[in-house]
Design a protein around this motif. Structure first.
Motif, PDB file in Angstrom:
ATOM      1  N   PHE A 150       0.826  -1.207   0.000  1.00  0.00           N
ATOM      2  CA  PHE A 150       0.000   0.000   0.000  1.00  0.00           C
ATOM      3  C   PHE A 150       0.864   1.262   0.000  1.00  0.00           C
ATOM      4  O   PHE A 150       0.470   2.279  -0.578  1.00  0.00           O
ATOM      5  CB  PHE A 150      -0.968  -0.021   1.188  1.00  0.00           C
ATOM      6  N   ASN A 151       2.032   1.198   0.611  1.00  0.00           N
ATOM      7  CA  ASN A 151       2.965   2.326   0.519  1.00  0.00           C
ATOM      8  C   ASN A 151       3.439   2.518  -0.913  1.00  0.00           C
ATOM      9  O   ASN A 151       3.595   3.653  -1.385  1.00  0.00           O
ATOM     10  CB  ASN A 151       4.171   2.096   1.438  1.00  0.00           C
ATOM     11  N   ASP A 161      -5.755   7.129  -1.424  1.00  0.00           N
ATOM     12  CA  ASP A 161      -6.336   6.091  -0.559  1.00  0.00           C
ATOM     13  C   ASP A 161      -7.690   5.615  -1.059  1.00  0.00           C
ATOM     14  O   ASP A 161      -7.996   4.416  -1.006  1.00  0.00           O
ATOM     15  CB  ASP A 161      -6.493   6.616   0.870  1.00  0.00           C
ATOM     16  N   LYS A 162      -8.515   6.528  -1.531  1.00  0.00           N
ATOM     17  CA  LYS A 162      -9.879   6.180  -1.931  1.00  0.00           C
ATOM     18  C   LYS A 162      -9.917   5.250  -3.148  1.00  0.00           C
ATOM     19  O   LYS A 162     -10.955   4.636  -3.428  1.00  0.00           O
ATOM     20  CB  LYS A 162     -10.678   7.441  -2.240  1.00  0.00           C
ATOM     21  N   ASN A 163      -8.800   5.143  -3.871  1.00  0.00           N
ATOM     22  CA  ASN A 163      -8.768   4.314  -5.081  1.00  0.00           C
ATOM     23  C   ASN A 163      -8.015   2.996  -4.911  1.00  0.00           C
ATOM     24  O   ASN A 163      -7.801   2.278  -5.879  1.00  0.00           O
ATOM     25  CB  ASN A 163      -8.144   5.098  -6.244  1.00  0.00           C
ATOM     26  N   TYR A 164      -7.599   2.686  -3.681  1.00  0.00           N
ATOM     27  CA  TYR A 164      -6.901   1.422  -3.449  1.00  0.00           C
ATOM     28  C   TYR A 164      -7.745   0.251  -3.944  1.00  0.00           C
ATOM     29  O   TYR A 164      -7.243  -0.669  -4.591  1.00  0.00           O
ATOM     30  CB  TYR A 164      -6.622   1.221  -1.963  1.00  0.00           C
ATOM     31  N   ARG A 165      -9.021   0.283  -3.607  1.00  0.00           N
ATOM     32  CA  ARG A 165      -9.908  -0.840  -3.968  1.00  0.00           C
ATOM     33  C   ARG A 165      -9.939  -1.053  -5.479  1.00  0.00           C
ATOM     34  O   ARG A 165      -9.912  -2.190  -5.960  1.00  0.00           O
ATOM     35  CB  ARG A 165     -11.317  -0.570  -3.446  1.00  0.00           C
ATOM     36  N   ARG A 166     -10.005   0.028  -6.225  1.00  0.00           N
ATOM     37  CA  ARG A 166     -10.062  -0.069  -7.692  1.00  0.00           C
ATOM     38  C   ARG A 166      -8.838  -0.773  -8.251  1.00  0.00           C
ATOM     39  O   ARG A 166      -8.935  -1.639  -9.116  1.00  0.00           O
ATOM     40  CB  ARG A 166     -10.202   1.336  -8.289  1.00  0.00           C
ATOM     41  N   VAL A 167      -7.672  -0.420  -7.742  1.00  0.00           N
ATOM     42  CA  VAL A 167      -6.424  -1.010  -8.237  1.00  0.00           C
ATOM     43  C   VAL A 167      -6.298  -2.471  -7.813  1.00  0.00           C
ATOM     44  O   VAL A 167      -5.940  -3.338  -8.619  1.00  0.00           O
ATOM     45  CB  VAL A 167      -5.204  -0.201  -7.731  1.00  0.00           C
ATOM     46  N   ILE A 168      -6.605  -2.754  -6.548  1.00  0.00           N
ATOM     47  CA  ILE A 168      -6.484  -4.120  -6.039  1.00  0.00           C
ATOM     48  C   ILE A 168      -7.464  -5.055  -6.737  1.00  0.00           C
ATOM     49  O   ILE A 168      -7.120  -6.194  -7.071  1.00  0.00           O
ATOM     50  CB  ILE A 168      -6.701  -4.163  -4.513  1.00  0.00           C
ATOM     51  N   ASN A 169      -8.680  -4.607  -6.963  1.00  0.00           N
ATOM     52  CA  ASN A 169      -9.647  -5.455  -7.665  1.00  0.00           C
ATOM     53  C   ASN A 169      -9.228  -5.706  -9.110  1.00  0.00           C
ATOM     54  O   ASN A 169      -9.538  -6.763  -9.669  1.00  0.00           O
ATOM     55  CB  ASN A 169     -11.041  -4.822  -7.630  1.00  0.00           C
ATOM     56  N   LYS A 170      -8.539  -4.761  -9.693  1.00  0.00           N
ATOM     57  CA  LYS A 170      -8.047  -4.953 -11.067  1.00  0.00           C
ATOM     58  C   LYS A 170      -6.942  -5.994 -11.102  1.00  0.00           C
ATOM     59  O   LYS A 170      -6.851  -6.801 -12.034  1.00  0.00           O
ATOM     60  CB  LYS A 170      -7.520  -3.619 -11.616  1.00  0.00           C
ATOM     61  N   CYS A 171      -6.100  -6.003 -10.070  1.00  0.00           N
ATOM     62  CA  CYS A 171      -4.989  -6.952 -10.029  1.00  0.00           C
ATOM     63  C   CYS A 171      -4.691  -7.367  -8.590  1.00  0.00           C
ATOM     64  O   CYS A 171      -3.788  -6.815  -7.951  1.00  0.00           O
ATOM     65  CB  CYS A 171      -3.741  -6.342 -10.674  1.00  0.00           C
ATOM     66  N   PRO A 172      -5.433  -8.342  -8.055  1.00  0.00           N
ATOM     67  CA  PRO A 172      -5.211  -8.794  -6.675  1.00  0.00           C
ATOM     68  C   PRO A 172      -3.794  -9.292  -6.418  1.00  0.00           C
ATOM     69  O   PRO A 172      -3.319  -9.266  -5.274  1.00  0.00           O
ATOM     70  CB  PRO A 172      -6.233  -9.933  -6.520  1.00  0.00           C
ATOM     71  N   ARG A 173      -3.101  -9.750  -7.460  1.00  0.00           N
ATOM     72  CA  ARG A 173      -1.750 -10.291  -7.259  1.00  0.00           C
ATOM     73  C   ARG A 173      -0.772  -9.239  -6.744  1.00  0.00           C
ATOM     74  O   ARG A 173       0.308  -9.590  -6.247  1.00  0.00           O
ATOM     75  CB  ARG A 173      -1.238 -10.876  -8.578  1.00  0.00           C
ATOM     76  N   LEU A 174      -1.142  -7.985  -6.835  1.00  0.00           N
ATOM     77  CA  LEU A 174      -0.296  -6.943  -6.244  1.00  0.00           C
ATOM     78  C   LEU A 174      -0.067  -7.221  -4.761  1.00  0.00           C
ATOM     79  O   LEU A 174       1.029  -6.969  -4.230  1.00  0.00           O
ATOM     80  CB  LEU A 174      -0.951  -5.568  -6.412  1.00  0.00           C
ATOM     81  N   LEU A 175      -1.092  -7.740  -4.101  1.00  0.00           N
ATOM     82  CA  LEU A 175      -1.027  -7.952  -2.649  1.00  0.00           C
ATOM     83  C   LEU A 175      -0.078  -9.061  -2.241  1.00  0.00           C
ATOM     84  O   LEU A 175       0.322  -9.141  -1.083  1.00  0.00           O
ATOM     85  CB  LEU A 175      -2.428  -8.247  -2.102  1.00  0.00           C
TER      86      LEU A 175
END
Length: 324
Positions: A150-151, A161-175
């Protein structure tokens, strides 16, 4: 567009179990909080402690329809863990197979990860798909694995911060990607190639950030160069069509290039002008349309031949037959 030659992650369907379970099922699971996740502060919580209260009556689990089929020899806590995953829509068997460490993970640790993700704006309804694609996430370390991601989103990609969900849902493998070993090297490589639009990279092509520079990105660039293109021309193709990096050399580039040169008599210049050619299905789009244009004695520009809708393409063929 063609999907057969893609190497990027497949989005697993979320198994919706909410229609067949009691309305209290989510709150009966130790995995979920009774609090509203939006009320959780995003930066002030202790990363390795539960961020919200647990349900007051976990014994409700024993009456849940998913609980009964579990093998009688399994421990209570293991059964609860399986139920927790199933309620979220995660295939527990597959998750345990892909992530053996999950066998010994505690419900507290899973609860902490869920609470942390919710504090970052991830919705409860997103979790089944995210964990289903990345079961390793269920045993990740919040401090050393998740907070750095997240950093990275905030500091390197400038994602608010408000767009974290958009990016993560596009590519969960980031996590489940290492910031040091994967995300930063990929970003550095892409920026050197000329990818300057961080917003486009974050919201449209984040899968490129989880692609190996040495095993995926460089080999595809070199493949186009080996066809006779200059490095500058090959790079320009990827900048115009970033999705090219997600296509398989063996299953996409090679068969489509061979057909383009061998059957269509195409030139490299045409591909430079229209790199999207590789995004269309060879069997369902390229071959049928090429053969029909040949039968009608036509040679259409690649964009017109492939981008036209079926109706527009039929009109082109009809006009030629009438005019001819």
């Amino acid at each position: 567009m063609d999907e057969s030659g893609r190497e990027e992650e497949r989005h697993l369907p979320l198994r919706d179990t909410t229609d067949t379970m009691p309305s209290t099922a989510f709150h009966s699971s130790p995995c979920f909080s009774l609090k509203n996740p939006s009320s959780l502060p995003s930066n002030s919580q202790q990363p390795n402690s539960p961020l919200s209260s647990k349900p007051k009556n976990p014994l409700l689990l024993h009456k849940h329809p998913l609980y009964a089929p579990a093998h009688s020899n399994l421990s209570l806590k293991f059964k609860e863990k399986i139920l927790c995953l199933e309620i979220m829509g995660v295939d527990s068997g597959k998750a345990l197979s892909l992530n053996p460490s999950l066998h010994t993970a505690t419900l507290d640790s899973i609860h902490s990860i869920i609470s942390f993700l919710q504090s970052k704006g991830i919705h409860q309804k997103d979790l089944g798909r995210i964990f289903g694609m990345c079961p390793k996430l269920l045993t990740s370390n919040i401090r050393t694995d998740l907070i750095p991601v997240f950093n990275f989103l905030s500091q390197d990609l400038k994602v608010p911060d408000k767009n974290y969900r958009r990016v993560i849902n596009k590519c969960p493998r980031l996590l489940v990607s290492s910031v040091r070993d994967q995300l930063k090297p990929a970003l550095f490589f892409l920026q050197r190639l000329g990818f300057k639009d961080l917003e486009a990279l974050s919201y449209h092509d984040p899968v490129l950030l989880v692609s190996s520079v040495e095993k995926t990105l460089i080999p595809k660039l070199e493949y186009l160069m080996n066809l006779g293109m200059s490095r500058a021309d090959a790079v320009a193709m990827f900048l115009r069509c970033p999705g090219l990096f997600t296509f398989s050399v063996e299953n996409n580039f090679k068969p489509k290039f061979d057909y383009f040169v061998g059957e269509m008599g195409g030139s490299l210049e045409e591909l430079k002008e229209f790199p999207q050619y590789f995004a269309f299905s060879l069997e369902k789009r390229i071959k049928p349309r090429h053969m029909e244009t040949v039968q009608n004695g036509l040679k259409l520009p690649l964009p017109l031949m492939l981008k036209s809708t079926d109706e527009e393409f039929r009109e082109l063929m009809t006009k030629h037959r009438v005019g001819g």
